[in-house]
Scaffold this motif. Structure first.
Motif, PDB file in Angstrom:
ATOM      1  N   VAL A  83       0.852  -1.190   0.000  1.00  0.00           N
ATOM      2  CA  VAL A  83       0.000   0.000   0.000  1.00  0.00           C
ATOM      3  C   VAL A  83       0.892   1.244   0.000  1.00  0.00           C
ATOM      4  N   PRO A  84       0.362   2.369  -0.468  1.00  0.00           N
ATOM      5  CA  PRO A  84       1.202   3.550  -0.650  1.00  0.00           C
ATOM      6  C   PRO A  84       1.523   4.296   0.635  1.00  0.00           C
ATOM      7  N   VAL A  85       2.658   4.966   0.555  1.00  0.00           N
ATOM      8  CA  VAL A  85       3.111   5.891   1.586  1.00  0.00           C
ATOM      9  C   VAL A  85       3.384   7.208   0.862  1.00  0.00           C
ATOM     10  N   LEU A  86       2.663   8.251   1.235  1.00  0.00           N
ATOM     11  CA  LEU A  86       2.808   9.534   0.553  1.00  0.00           C
ATOM     12  C   LEU A  86       4.127  10.206   0.933  1.00  0.00           C
ATOM     13  N   ARG A  87       4.919  10.518  -0.074  1.00  0.00           N
ATOM     14  CA  ARG A  87       6.198  11.195   0.146  1.00  0.00           C
ATOM     15  C   ARG A  87       5.992  12.706   0.214  1.00  0.00           C
ATOM     16  N   PRO A  88       6.957  13.443   0.758  1.00  0.00           N
ATOM     17  CA  PRO A  88       6.825  14.904   0.826  1.00  0.00           C
ATOM     18  C   PRO A  88       6.638  15.569  -0.537  1.00  0.00           C
ATOM     19  N   ASP A  89       7.157  14.935  -1.601  1.00  0.00           N
ATOM     20  CA  ASP A  89       6.999  15.501  -2.945  1.00  0.00           C
ATOM     21  C   ASP A  89       5.709  15.041  -3.625  1.00  0.00           C
ATOM     22  N   ASP A  90       4.807  14.404  -2.869  1.00  0.00           N
ATOM     23  CA  ASP A  90       3.512  13.899  -3.341  1.00  0.00           C
ATOM     24  C   ASP A  90       3.625  12.671  -4.243  1.00  0.00           C
ATOM     25  N   ASP A  91       4.816  12.105  -4.394  1.00  0.00           N
ATOM     26  CA  ASP A  91       4.951  10.830  -5.082  1.00  0.00           C
ATOM     27  C   ASP A  91       4.594   9.731  -4.080  1.00  0.00           C
ATOM     28  N   LEU A  92       4.494   8.495  -4.559  1.00  0.00           N
ATOM     29  CA  LEU A  92       4.106   7.387  -3.694  1.00  0.00           C
ATOM     30  C   LEU A  92       5.238   6.388  -3.521  1.00  0.00           C
ATOM     31  N   ASP A  93       5.651   6.204  -2.281  1.00  0.00           N
ATOM     32  CA  ASP A  93       6.490   5.081  -1.883  1.00  0.00           C
ATOM     33  C   ASP A  93       5.516   3.943  -1.565  1.00  0.00           C
ATOM     34  N   TRP A  94       6.024   2.761  -1.244  1.00  0.00           N
ATOM     35  CA  TRP A  94       5.162   1.608  -0.955  1.00  0.00           C
ATOM     36  C   TRP A  94       5.727   0.848   0.228  1.00  0.00           C
ATOM     37  N   ALA A  95       4.835   0.168   0.951  1.00  0.00           N
ATOM     38  CA  ALA A  95       5.245  -0.675   2.071  1.00  0.00           C
ATOM     39  C   ALA A  95       4.233  -1.808   2.196  1.00  0.00           C
ATOM     40  N   ALA A  96       4.649  -2.882   2.840  1.00  0.00           N
ATOM     41  CA  ALA A  96       3.781  -4.050   2.969  1.00  0.00           C
ATOM     42  C   ALA A  96       2.678  -3.796   3.993  1.00  0.00           C
ATOM     43  N   TYR A  97       1.488  -4.304   3.677  1.00  0.00           N
ATOM     44  CA  TYR A  97       0.363  -4.259   4.608  1.00  0.00           C
ATOM     45  C   TYR A  97       0.294  -5.598   5.326  1.00  0.00           C
ATOM     46  N   ALA A  98       0.237  -5.556   6.653  1.00  0.00           N
ATOM     47  CA  ALA A  98       0.200  -6.783   7.448  1.00  0.00           C
ATOM     48  C   ALA A  98      -0.917  -6.726   8.478  1.00  0.00           C
ATOM     49  N   GLY A  99      -2.029  -6.107   8.117  1.00  0.00           N
ATOM     50  CA  GLY A  99      -3.154  -6.002   9.029  1.00  0.00           C
ATOM     51  C   GLY A  99      -3.263  -4.614   9.623  1.00  0.00           C
ATOM     52  N   PRO A 100      -4.412  -4.302  10.241  1.00  0.00           N
ATOM     53  CA  PRO A 100      -4.651  -2.966  10.784  1.00  0.00           C
ATOM     54  C   PRO A 100      -3.581  -2.504  11.775  1.00  0.00           C
ATOM     55  N   ALA A 101      -2.994  -3.438  12.511  1.00  0.00           N
ATOM     56  CA  ALA A 101      -1.983  -3.071  13.500  1.00  0.00           C
ATOM     57  C   ALA A 101      -0.693  -2.580  12.849  1.00  0.00           C
ATOM     58  N   SER A 102      -0.545  -2.819  11.540  1.00  0.00           N
ATOM     59  CA  SER A 102       0.667  -2.378  10.841  1.00  0.00           C
ATOM     60  C   SER A 102       0.547  -0.940  10.344  1.00  0.00           C
ATOM     61  N   LEU A 103      -0.593  -0.288  10.634  1.00  0.00           N
ATOM     62  CA  LEU A 103      -0.841   1.073  10.153  1.00  0.00           C
ATOM     63  C   LEU A 103      -0.709   2.100  11.274  1.00  0.00           C
TER      64      LEU A 103
END
Length: 198
Positions: A83-103
């Motif tokens: 799922v995406p991670v918004l960068r300061p420049d408004d581009d999208l980085d990504w990271a693994a989703y492992a359930g609600p506790a990972s957010l």
């Protein structure tokens, strides 16, 4: 905004965004919950998702069509979900989703994974990409929130990778004003099924 994109189209986009967002705010909570269940079933039954090893998706917030059930179902079906991670420049980085506790709460009211950042190119590893939006035209022109983050990310998706926007049924088939930077999607997933665009 680049003046070459045209002020009229930009104004029309803003008007359509306002209209769709107002309709979403009026949507009953029961309807939103029903959608989340229905679109999860639709997505899991759709061959590109069913056959995928890695799914790029997103964490819904606010009045967006809900993805919480879908994300957890994908993980339960042994999918790797990024799922995406918004960068300061408004581009999208990504990271693994492992359930609600990972957010964790992030900027702009978003929820983002706390794990390792995989880089902007990680979206290329997905077998199918599920994106947010506000509307889609009959030919897959997608209306986003206006930041351009997903247009940049989708430009990195390899040709042939299915890309679907999650929308309420009445948000599909609208006249969507477009600008040169806009990237089309091939499909829409709604509570009623899968729409394939021309």
């Amino acid at each position: 905004m680049d003046a070459s994109w045209g002020g009229d189209r930009s104004t029309a986009k803003t008007a359509l965004r306002d209209q769709v967002l107002a309709a979403r705010r009026r949507r009953p909570l029961e309807a939103a919950a029903s959608f989340a269940e229905a679109v999860t079933d639709v997505a899991l039954g759709w061959a590109p998702v069913r056959d995928a090893a890695t799914v790029a998706a997103y964490v819904s917030v606010g009045s967006e069509p809900g993805t919480g059930l879908l994300l957890d179902a994908l993980v339960a079906h042994s999918k790797r979900v990024i799922v995406p991670v918004l960068r300061p420049d408004d581009d999208l980085d990504w990271a693994a989703y492992a359930g609600p506790a990972s957010l964790a709460p992030a900027a702009r009211g978003l929820l983002e994974p706390v794990g390792e950042r995989l880089g902007v190119e990680a979206v290329r590893t997905a077998d199918v990409v599920l994106v947010p939006g506000l509307a889609a035209s009959p030919v897959g022109e997608r209306l986003g929130r206006g930041g351009g983050s997903y247009d940049r990310a989708l430009a990195r998706v390899p040709a042939g990778t299915p890309v679907a926007v999650l929308l309420y049924d009445d948000e599909v088939g609208l006249a969507v004003p477009t600008e040169p930077h806009d990237v089309r999607v091939g499909f829409a997933l709604t509570g009623g099924g899968v729409a394939r665009f021309l």
